[in-house]
Motif scaffolding. Structure first.
Motif, PDB file in Angstrom:
ATOM      1  N   UNK A 356       0.813  -1.226   0.000  1.00  0.00           N
ATOM      2  CA  UNK A 356       0.000   0.000   0.000  1.00  0.00           C
ATOM      3  C   UNK A 356       0.841   1.268   0.000  1.00  0.00           C
ATOM      4  N   UNK A 357       1.967   1.237   0.731  1.00  0.00           N
ATOM      5  CA  UNK A 357       2.821   2.417   0.766  1.00  0.00           C
ATOM      6  C   UNK A 357       3.451   2.683  -0.594  1.00  0.00           C
ATOM      7  N   UNK A 358       3.854   1.600  -1.257  1.00  0.00           N
ATOM      8  CA  UNK A 358       4.437   1.757  -2.590  1.00  0.00           C
ATOM      9  C   UNK A 358       3.426   2.378  -3.551  1.00  0.00           C
ATOM     10  N   UNK A 359       2.169   1.893  -3.436  1.00  0.00           N
ATOM     11  CA  UNK A 359       1.130   2.474  -4.282  1.00  0.00           C
ATOM     12  C   UNK A 359       0.914   3.937  -3.932  1.00  0.00           C
ATOM     13  N   UNK A 360       0.946   4.225  -2.609  1.00  0.00           N
ATOM     14  CA  UNK A 360       0.769   5.614  -2.182  1.00  0.00           C
ATOM     15  C   UNK A 360       1.914   6.490  -2.686  1.00  0.00           C
ATOM     16  N   UNK A 361       3.136   5.926  -2.675  1.00  0.00           N
ATOM     17  CA  UNK A 361       4.277   6.693  -3.179  1.00  0.00           C
ATOM     18  C   UNK A 361       4.117   6.973  -4.675  1.00  0.00           C
ATOM     19  N   UNK A 362       3.613   5.968  -5.405  1.00  0.00           N
ATOM     20  CA  UNK A 362       3.388   6.188  -6.832  1.00  0.00           C
ATOM     21  C   UNK A 362       2.338   7.261  -7.055  1.00  0.00           C
ATOM     22  N   UNK A 363       1.265   7.184  -6.219  1.00  0.00           N
ATOM     23  CA  UNK A 363       0.220   8.204  -6.314  1.00  0.00           C
ATOM     24  C   UNK A 363       0.769   9.579  -5.971  1.00  0.00           C
ATOM     25  N   UNK A 364       1.604   9.610  -4.897  1.00  0.00           N
ATOM     26  CA  UNK A 364       2.200  10.882  -4.489  1.00  0.00           C
ATOM     27  C   UNK A 364       3.101  11.442  -5.573  1.00  0.00           C
ATOM     28  N   UNK A 365       3.845  10.546  -6.218  1.00  0.00           N
ATOM     29  CA  UNK A 365       4.723  11.005  -7.293  1.00  0.00           C
ATOM     30  C   UNK A 365       3.908  11.582  -8.437  1.00  0.00           C
ATOM     31  N   UNK A 366       2.790  10.911  -8.745  1.00  0.00           N
ATOM     32  CA  UNK A 366       1.921  11.416  -9.814  1.00  0.00           C
ATOM     33  C   UNK A 366       1.346  12.774  -9.442  1.00  0.00           C
ATOM     34  N   UNK A 367       0.919  12.910  -8.163  1.00  0.00           N
ATOM     35  CA  UNK A 367       0.351  14.184  -7.723  1.00  0.00           C
ATOM     36  C   UNK A 367       1.414  15.269  -7.712  1.00  0.00           C
ATOM     37  N   UNK A 368       2.654  14.868  -7.355  1.00  0.00           N
ATOM     38  CA  UNK A 368       3.748  15.836  -7.370  1.00  0.00           C
ATOM     39  C   UNK A 368       3.987  16.354  -8.782  1.00  0.00           C
ATOM     40  N   UNK A 369       3.930  15.417  -9.738  1.00  0.00           N
ATOM     41  CA  UNK A 369       4.096  15.831 -11.129  1.00  0.00           C
ATOM     42  C   UNK A 369       2.953  16.734 -11.571  1.00  0.00           C
ATOM     43  N   UNK A 370       1.726  16.396 -11.099  1.00  0.00           N
ATOM     44  CA  UNK A 370       0.579  17.250 -11.415  1.00  0.00           C
ATOM     45  C   UNK A 370       0.764  18.651 -10.831  1.00  0.00           C
ATOM     46  N   UNK A 371       1.266  18.691  -9.572  1.00  0.00           N
ATOM     47  CA  UNK A 371       1.500  19.983  -8.936  1.00  0.00           C
ATOM     48  C   UNK A 371       2.558  20.777  -9.685  1.00  0.00           C
ATOM     49  N   UNK A 372       3.620  20.074 -10.094  1.00  0.00           N
ATOM     50  CA  UNK A 372       4.665  20.752 -10.868  1.00  0.00           C
ATOM     51  C   UNK A 372       4.074  21.315 -12.152  1.00  0.00           C
ATOM     52  N   UNK A 373       3.232  20.492 -12.811  1.00  0.00           N
ATOM     53  CA  UNK A 373       2.596  20.951 -14.042  1.00  0.00           C
ATOM     54  C   UNK A 373       1.684  22.136 -13.772  1.00  0.00           C
TER      55      UNK A 373
END
Length: 714
Positions: A356-373
């Motif tokens: 679950x944490x790995x999935x959360x990290x992937x989600x967080x990374x995606x959200x981070x990229x969205x925030x950067x965008x």
């Protein structure tokens, strides 16, 4: 000299002690060779002379007192004394006789110095050691205890000295000790017992005892070295429970735990292992560990070899396989198991499912990229500052809006921001202190500069940025260019003005037609030759002045003007607006009632804009009473700083759903309305640091209350 006397002198010459004899008058009668060396005087220099005259400084020392005591009491005396002129310690024995005094003495300076060293060393140790050192007399009384008793038992040494050794012991331990042990039998032994702390609780103390005895093997005193072993005792008690606790830990742990031997055969697994990996304990015990995927086996063999060499591997993030073949991301810790000699005999592993944490990290990374965008593609300028006010980040909109590149702005301090005019820097610092204190600031209107020097009207929002511990770590600034929006607002106001002017045209035409008709009539009368023409001329003059006033108000409303705030009497402004709209009110059978407060009230305002607001509110009230009615315009002071202007009609009113939408652009209840009037009127009032409130009920009329600041001290 007879032979016995000769023999006696020879014996005195050969003894190792210094010896001299004194007669009844304290004169030297004999001094042996050893005494002359110890006293640094020759025999001829002393014999026949008075001891106190030859050694006058001895009179004030123990020598005089002890010699006198021996002669007067006719008893031998023994003592140690220091003689300063010779810088020496002497061990002295004096034997009285009927004819005088015989003195044997030795230089014990070296012995005394050694003793002093030992005493100093003893005090150094006892005063500084963490262990408690005590000395107990043969009678069982404490005669000395080291200062460390303060740390061990909380007492001051003087509180314990003089007490019986068992006074502070736990009664059970004291009884057991006294009934089974004598002090002579514990020499060189170590025992433990409970001793009462000054605070009232008992402390476990371990004591090593050394007994000092005399020549008759009787105890002189006992020296005890004690230390607090309460923690060790508690540890021993905990040790008895370790196996049960360890077993409970393994069996009830939410993480999967397994134990393998050096041949990597499974020795034990816990229930969490069975749940996580779907293998029963009976299926895996004695077998190779089945949870390692084939593609991970080579790497895990290397890791197992390191663990077998005694190296623990912590927080290893890897992949494990369940019985059904599905893969899990796990965080594992592998540790060597050693025997009592330190030899590695196996490996224990504990792992936690982190899928679950790995999935959360992937989600967080995606959200981070969205925030950067979001930051980079945002049309508004975004600047990120650290807590010291240094620019850390700037987006592309900054470059487009202000003309500086990211490289030029990143690293710039708050006070050196090139787009902030010099007159605004102190205000910017004040805002930064507020946001550093954790407050978000929104809707700040500002003037900033582009790189080419052009001024921009902007709206700034400031929001604190927090670190993982909840502490403010910096802030983000969002800047929106309002220059075009401001121009649009001005155009909207102008459009509304034109709309109001057009609506007023019919009323003004009617208003002008009436005085013109009167003028024409009187002119015709004057032309017909009426004699009394003064009254007609007065009426004509009055009507012409009325036409001029109405035209003046209309021109003021329609003419574009630069916004300028001046001091105005609010009642006078309202009178002028009412005059302009009175004809339209009459045509609609509406009575305008002025309920103005007697005292004069002045406001700082743009006269044209305020009149535009009042015209809008009065026209709306007239339109809300299609069958006629009454409009009350009331002014009153709220306090020394504010006043209220109310427009109260008894028209049709508005339902709540209409009130909720009032002020939205192009929302209107009128057939030919634009929906901009109320929005612009509210904006004008807000620009005058005021507020607008609306109260309305269906069929019960509407009240619009305008609150404006009052000019002070004028």
């Amino acid at each position: 000299m007879s032979a016995p006397i000769t023999d006696a002198f020879e014996i005195l010459e050969r003894i190792q002690d210094g010896f001299f004899a004194l007669d009844q008058h304290w004169n030297f009668t004999y001094v042996n060779e050893k005494a002359t060396r110890l006293l640094f005087r020759s025999r001829n220099d002393l014999v026949g002379k008075n001891v106190w005259q030859e050694f006058p400084k001895a009179v004030n020392l123990p020598f005089f007192e002890k010699y006198q005591q021996a002669v007067q009491e006719q008893t031998p005396v023994a003592f140690d004394a220091y003689y300063a002129p010779l810088d020496a310690w002497f061990d002295v024995k004096a034997y009285p006789s009927a004819n005088g005094l015989s003195i044997y003495f030795q230089d014990v300076t070296k012995k005394k110095l050694e003793q002093q060293k030992h005493e100093e060393l003893f005090h150094l140790i006892t005063e500084n050691t963490q262990d408690m050192i005590s000395i107990t007399s043969a009678e069982g009384r404490v005669v000395y205890v080291s200062p460390s008793i303060r740390t061990v038992l909380g007492y001051e040494p003087e509180e314990v000295i003089g007490s019986i050794r068992y006074d502070f012991w736990h009664p059970h331990d004291a009884k057991k000790f006294t009934s089974s042990t004598s002090m002579n039998h514990i020499d060189g032994t170590t025992f433990s017992r409970r001793v009462k702390h000054k605070n009232g609780h008992y402390v476990w103390v371990e004591t090593s005892v050394s007994i000092k005895k005399d020549e008759q093997d009787e105890m002189i005193h006992a020296i005890g070295i004690s230390r607090d072993i309460t923690d060790r005792k508690l540890a021993e008690n905990e040790l008895r429970k370790t196996k049960e606790r360890l077993q409970s830990f393994v069996q009830n742990n939410a993480d999967a735990i397994w134990v393998i031997n050096l041949e990597e055969r499974v020795l034990e697994v816990n229930p969490a292992f069975e749940t996580m990996f779907q293998w029963r304990a009976a299926d895996v015990i004695g077998e190779q560990l089945p949870i390692i995927p084939d593609f991970m086996k080579e790497l895990m063999d290397q890791i197992h070899q390191s663990v077998k060499a005694g190296i623990s591997v912590a927080s290893l993030e890897t992949i494990r396989k369940r019985k059904d073949g599905t893969l899990l991301y796990v965080s594992a810790t592998l540790s060597p198991i050693t025997d009592s000699s330190g030899e590695v005999i196996g490996i224990t592993g504990i792992c936690r499912d982190v899928t679950p944490r790995k999935k959360a990290e992937s989600t967080l990374q995606a959200k981070t990229q969205q925030l950067e965008s979001f930051i980079e593609t945002n049309e508004d300028t975004i600047l990120v500052f650290n807590v010291h006010g240094t620019v850390q980040r700037a987006n592309r909109a900054f470059e487009r809006t202000f003309g500086w590149s990211k490289e030029e702005i990143i690293g710039v301090e708050l006070d050196d921001l090139p787009m902030v005019p010099a007159g605004y820097r102190s205000e910017v610092r004040q805002y930064s202190e507020e946001v550093k204190a954790g407050r978000s600031l929104h809707g700040i209107e500002f003037i900033l500069l582009r790189k080419d020097g052009v001024q921009l009207n902007v709206m700034v929002n400031l929001s604190p940025i927090y670190d993982g511990s909840g502490k403010v770590d910096g802030w983000a600034s969002t800047i929106r260019d309002l220059t075009q929006w401001k121009k649009s607002q001005e155009m909207l106001q102008l459009t509304e003005k034109l709309s109001v002017a057009g609506q007023l045209a019919a009323g003004i035409a009617h208003e002008i037609r009436n005085p013109i008709t009167a003028i024409k009539g009187f002119v015709q009368l004057m032309q017909s030759g009426m004699e009394d023409k003064k009254e007609y001329l007065d009426i004509m003059t009055s009507e012409i002045e009325r036409i001029e006033q109405i035209l003046s108000e209309l021109l003021m409303l329609a003419k574009p003007q630069v916004s300028k705030f001046v001091r105005k009497d609010i009642s006078l402004l309202l009178d002028q607006v009412v005059t302009l709209l009175s004809t339209q009110a009459i045509l609609n059978d509406v009575e305008i009632v002025k309920d103005f407060e007697a005292t004069m009230a002045f406001i700082e305002c743009d006269e044209n804009q305020i009149k535009q607001v009042f015209i809008n509110y009065i026209k709306n009230a007239i339109d809300a009473m299609p069958s006629g009615g009454r409009l009350i315009i009331r002014t009153e002071k709220i306090d020394s700083k504010q006043m209220s202007i109310s427009f109260c009609d008894n028209g049709v009113g508005m339902p709540e759903e209409v009130l909720a939408k009032l002020g939205q652009p192009f929302f209107t209840t009128k057939e030919k309305g634009t929906g901009l009037g109320f929005m612009i009127s509210r904006k004008i009032i807000e620009n005058h640091a005021g507020d607008v409130k609306i109260m309305s009920k269906v069929n019960n009329g509407t009240t619009i209350q305008v609150i404006l600041p009052v000019e002070q001290g004028k």
